[in-house]
Write a protein that holds these residues in place. Structure first.
Motif, mmCIF file in Angstrom:
data_model
loop_
_atom_site.group_PDB
_atom_site.id
_atom_site.type_symbol
_atom_site.label_atom_id
_atom_site.label_comp_id
_atom_site.label_asym_id
_atom_site.label_seq_id
_atom_site.Cartn_x
_atom_site.Cartn_y
_atom_site.Cartn_z
ATOM 1 N N PRO A 178 83.878 -39.007 -10.072
ATOM 2 C CA PRO A 178 82.743 -39.896 -10.320
ATOM 3 C C PRO A 178 82.623 -40.973 -9.242
ATOM 4 C CG PRO A 178 84.052 -39.590 -12.310
ATOM 5 C CD PRO A 178 84.847 -39.003 -11.186
ATOM 6 N N LEU A 179 81.388 -41.252 -8.871
ATOM 7 C CA LEU A 179 81.102 -42.318 -7.913
ATOM 8 C C LEU A 179 80.894 -43.624 -8.659
ATOM 9 C CD1 LEU A 179 78.568 -40.357 -5.655
ATOM 10 C CD2 LEU A 179 80.966 -40.877 -5.144
ATOM 11 N N PRO A 180 81.218 -44.758 -8.062
ATOM 12 C CA PRO A 180 81.890 -44.888 -6.759
ATOM 13 C C PRO A 180 83.387 -44.632 -6.886
ATOM 14 C CG PRO A 180 81.528 -47.050 -7.707
ATOM 15 C CD PRO A 180 80.903 -46.071 -8.660
ATOM 16 N N ILE A 181 84.002 -44.196 -5.799
ATOM 17 C CA ILE A 181 85.451 -44.017 -5.807
ATOM 18 C C ILE A 181 86.097 -45.156 -5.029
ATOM 19 C CG2 ILE A 181 85.196 -41.500 -5.906
ATOM 20 C CD1 ILE A 181 86.352 -41.522 -2.974
ATOM 21 N N ALA A 182 87.346 -45.450 -5.382
ATOM 22 C CA ALA A 182 88.113 -46.428 -4.605
ATOM 23 C C ALA A 182 88.375 -45.837 -3.222
ATOM 24 C CB ALA A 182 89.426 -46.742 -5.303
ATOM 25 N N PHE A 183 88.455 -46.713 -2.225
ATOM 26 C CA PHE A 183 88.730 -46.227 -0.870
ATOM 27 C C PHE A 183 89.474 -47.300 -0.092
ATOM 28 C CE2 PHE A 183 87.327 -45.772 3.634
ATOM 29 C CZ PHE A 183 88.036 -44.597 3.904
ATOM 30 N N ASP A 184 90.598 -46.917 0.493
ATOM 31 C CA ASP A 184 91.401 -47.844 1.283
ATOM 32 C C ASP A 184 91.682 -47.215 2.642
ATOM 33 O OD1 ASP A 184 93.143 -49.648 2.373
ATOM 34 O OD2 ASP A 184 94.564 -49.651 0.705
ATOM 35 N N ILE A 185 90.914 -47.608 3.630
ATOM 36 C CA ILE A 185 91.056 -47.058 4.972
ATOM 37 C C ILE A 185 92.403 -47.415 5.587
ATOM 38 C CG2 ILE A 185 90.037 -49.070 6.089
ATOM 39 C CD1 ILE A 185 89.626 -45.395 7.189
ATOM 40 N N ASN A 186 93.080 -48.414 5.022
ATOM 41 C CA ASN A 186 94.349 -48.869 5.599
ATOM 42 C C ASN A 186 95.572 -48.088 5.099
ATOM 43 O OD1 ASN A 186 93.294 -51.020 7.245
ATOM 44 N ND2 ASN A 186 92.888 -52.129 5.347
ATOM 45 N N LEU A 187 95.378 -47.130 4.192
ATOM 46 C CA LEU A 187 96.506 -46.296 3.809
ATOM 47 C C LEU A 187 97.064 -45.611 5.058
ATOM 48 C CD1 LEU A 187 95.179 -44.645 0.523
ATOM 49 C CD2 LEU A 187 96.987 -46.359 0.716
ATOM 50 N N PRO A 188 98.376 -45.626 5.248
ATOM 51 C CA PRO A 188 98.960 -45.096 6.490
ATOM 52 C C PRO A 188 98.518 -43.691 6.844
ATOM 53 C CG PRO A 188 100.618 -46.314 5.277
ATOM 54 C CD PRO A 188 99.401 -46.258 4.388
ATOM 55 N N GLN A 189 98.398 -42.800 5.856
ATOM 56 C CA GLN A 189 97.999 -41.426 6.158
ATOM 57 C C GLN A 189 96.561 -41.361 6.673
ATOM 58 O OE1 GLN A 189 100.642 -39.617 6.652
ATOM 59 N NE2 GLN A 189 100.252 -37.953 5.214
ATOM 60 N N TYR A 190 95.688 -42.216 6.147
ATOM 61 C CA TYR A 190 94.307 -42.239 6.643
ATOM 62 C C TYR A 190 94.249 -42.852 8.040
ATOM 63 C CZ TYR A 190 92.732 -40.958 1.930
ATOM 64 O OH TYR A 190 92.515 -40.302 0.739
ATOM 65 N N LYS A 210 87.844 -35.553 -1.079
ATOM 66 C CA LYS A 210 88.621 -34.385 -1.519
ATOM 67 C C LYS A 210 89.819 -34.845 -2.355
ATOM 68 C CE LYS A 210 87.556 -31.526 2.545
ATOM 69 N NZ LYS A 210 88.151 -30.829 3.719
ATOM 70 N N ASP A 211 90.548 -35.835 -1.841
ATOM 71 C CA ASP A 211 91.732 -36.328 -2.550
ATOM 72 C C ASP A 211 91.364 -36.856 -3.931
ATOM 73 O OD1 ASP A 211 93.414 -35.743 -0.400
ATOM 74 O OD2 ASP A 211 93.224 -37.741 0.482
ATOM 75 N N ALA A 212 90.301 -37.650 -3.985
ATOM 76 C CA ALA A 212 89.880 -38.243 -5.256
ATOM 77 C C ALA A 212 89.451 -37.169 -6.248
ATOM 78 C CB ALA A 212 88.741 -39.232 -5.017
ATOM 79 N N THR A 213 88.729 -36.168 -5.760
ATOM 80 C CA THR A 213 88.251 -35.109 -6.649
ATOM 81 C C THR A 213 89.408 -34.286 -7.193
ATOM 82 O OG1 THR A 213 86.103 -34.989 -5.546
ATOM 83 C CG2 THR A 213 86.804 -33.049 -6.780
ATOM 84 N N MET A 214 90.361 -33.946 -6.329
ATOM 85 C CA MET A 214 91.511 -33.192 -6.815
ATOM 86 C C MET A 214 92.285 -33.995 -7.854
ATOM 87 S SD MET A 214 92.902 -31.010 -3.528
ATOM 88 C CE MET A 214 92.521 -32.081 -2.140
ATOM 89 N N ALA A 215 92.459 -35.284 -7.599
ATOM 90 C CA ALA A 215 93.149 -36.141 -8.565
ATOM 91 C C ALA A 215 92.372 -36.221 -9.877
ATOM 92 C CB ALA A 215 93.334 -37.536 -7.979
#
Length: 286
Positions: free
Chosen positions: A170-182, A204-209
Motif C-alpha cells: 500500500p502507498l505511501p511506503i516508508a523509504f530511507d535512502i540512507n540505508l547502507p544497502q541502498y 520490490k522490497d516493500a511489496t515482498m515484505a
C-alpha cells in the motif's frame, strides 16, 4: 613428554592430510565466521517466524540447499513458502497449478516464468504442491517497478487502478535512502545510479515484505526465497517486514562465493545469520 608431543604432531599432520584430500563444495558459517553444521543451522531456525534464504540466482548449491532446507524444516514446522520469482498478479495461476487445475504446460503459457524456473524453482513449487503447502507470489509486477524507475518514483504508481494496486504494498511506503544497502546500490551504479532506481528496488522490497506479512499464520514458519541483496544485512525486505510486524523473529541465510572456503572472508561477516560459502568453481545453473 617428547614422545607424546611427537604423537600429537603426527596426528595433526595426518588429519590435515586427510582433510586436504576432501573437496567441499560449500561450508556454512555464522555471521561472525564460525563454522556451523547444516544440522545445527536447521535446529537454530526453530525459533524463526520467517526465514529468508538469499540466493545467487545461478548458484546450484543455493538451489539444492533451498529444497533440502524446505524438506527438513517441513518435518519440524508447518510451512508457508514464498518467492521473489513470482509476481503478485500471478498468484491465481500459481494457485491453480498447486491445486492441480493447471498442468506445467498450461502454467508456462498463462504466466511468464523465470528462464531458470524449470531447473531451479519448479522443485520448490512441486514440493509445495505435493505437500499441500501455500506458495506465495510476493513480488510486485515487474512492469510497475519499471514505472517507478523510469517515470518519477512512487508517484508513478498513483494513477494505477485499485485492482493493480492490490498487487503491491500500500502507498505511501516508508523509504530511507540512507540505508547502507541502498547507498551501496548508488555507488555500484556510478553515474547510472538514481534515487528512482533505488525506489524501484525499495518498492520490490516493500511489496515482498507486505505479502509475507499478509500470509503469516500462527504456529507456522514462512520461508522466503530471494536474491541475496534483498535481505543481506537484514535490510531490504527484512527492514520493511519489521515496519509491518516489529515483533517477528526473523532469521536470514545468504550465499557467498569464495576461491577458498576454508575460512570466511571478513567482507562476508554479518551479511546474514548463516552464510553459505560456496566454492567459486561450483557449476552455475545458467
Amino acid at each position: 613428554m617428547k614422545k607424546t608431543t611427537l604423537v600429537l604432531v603426527l596426528m595433526l599432520l595426518f588429519l590435515n592430510t586427510i582433510q586436504a584430500q576432501h573437496k567441499y563444495a560449500y561450508k556454512i558459517y555464522t555471521n561472525k565466521g564460525k563454522s556451523i553444521s547444516y544440522g545445527k543451522m536447521i535446529k537454530k531456525l526453530d525459533v524463526a517466524d520467517v526465514v529468508f534464504f538469499g540466493e545467487f540466482h545461478n548458484n546450484s548449491i543455493s538451489h539444492w540447499l533451498q529444497l533440502e532446507l524446505v524438506k527438513d524444516r517441513s518435518k519440524k514446522s508447518n510451512l508457508v513458502l514464498g518467492a521473489e520469482m513470482f509476481e503478485a498478479d500471478q498468484q491465481s495461476a500459481l494457485n491453480d497449478y498447486l491445486e492441480g487445475k493447471l498442468n506445467q504446460k498450461a502454467l508456462d503459457t498463462v504466466i511468464t516464468l523465470w528462464p531458470n524456473y524449470h531447473t531451479d524453482y519448479k522443485p520448490l513449487v512441486d514440493f509445495a504442491m505435493e505437500n499441500k503447502l501455500p506458495f506465495i507470489a510476493t513480488n510486485i509486477p515487474r512492469r510497475f517497478a519499471n514505472e517507478v524507475y523510469k517515470k518519477g518514483g512512487f508517484e508513478a504508481l498513483v494513477p494505477l487502478t485499485q485492482e493493480q494496486k492490490e498487487w503491491m504494498a500500500p502507498l505511501p511506503i516508508a523509504f530511507d535512502i540512507n540505508l547502507p544497502q541502498y547507498q551501496n546500490m548508488l555507488k555500484m551504479m556510478g553515474d547510472h545510479g538514481t534515487v528512482d532506481m533505488v525506489k524501484a528496488q525499495a518498492m520490490k522490497d516493500a511489496t515482498m515484505a507486505y505479502f509475507i506479512s499478509k500470509n503469516l499464520k500462527k504456529q507456522t514458519q514462512f520461508i522466503h526465497f530471494n536474491g541475496s541483496y534483498h535481505s543481506n544485512y537484514k535490510e531490504g525486505i527484512v527492514w520493511y517486514l519489521h515496519q509491518y510486524k516489529p515483533s517477528l523473529e526473523i532469521k536470514t541465510i545468504t550465499t557467498v562465493e569464495q576461491e577458498n572456503i576454508e575460512k570466511l572472508d571478513k567482507e562476508n561477516f554479518d551479511k546474514a545469520d548463516f552464510i553459505i560459502c560456496v566454492d567459486a568453481d561450483v557449476t552455475k545453473t545458467y
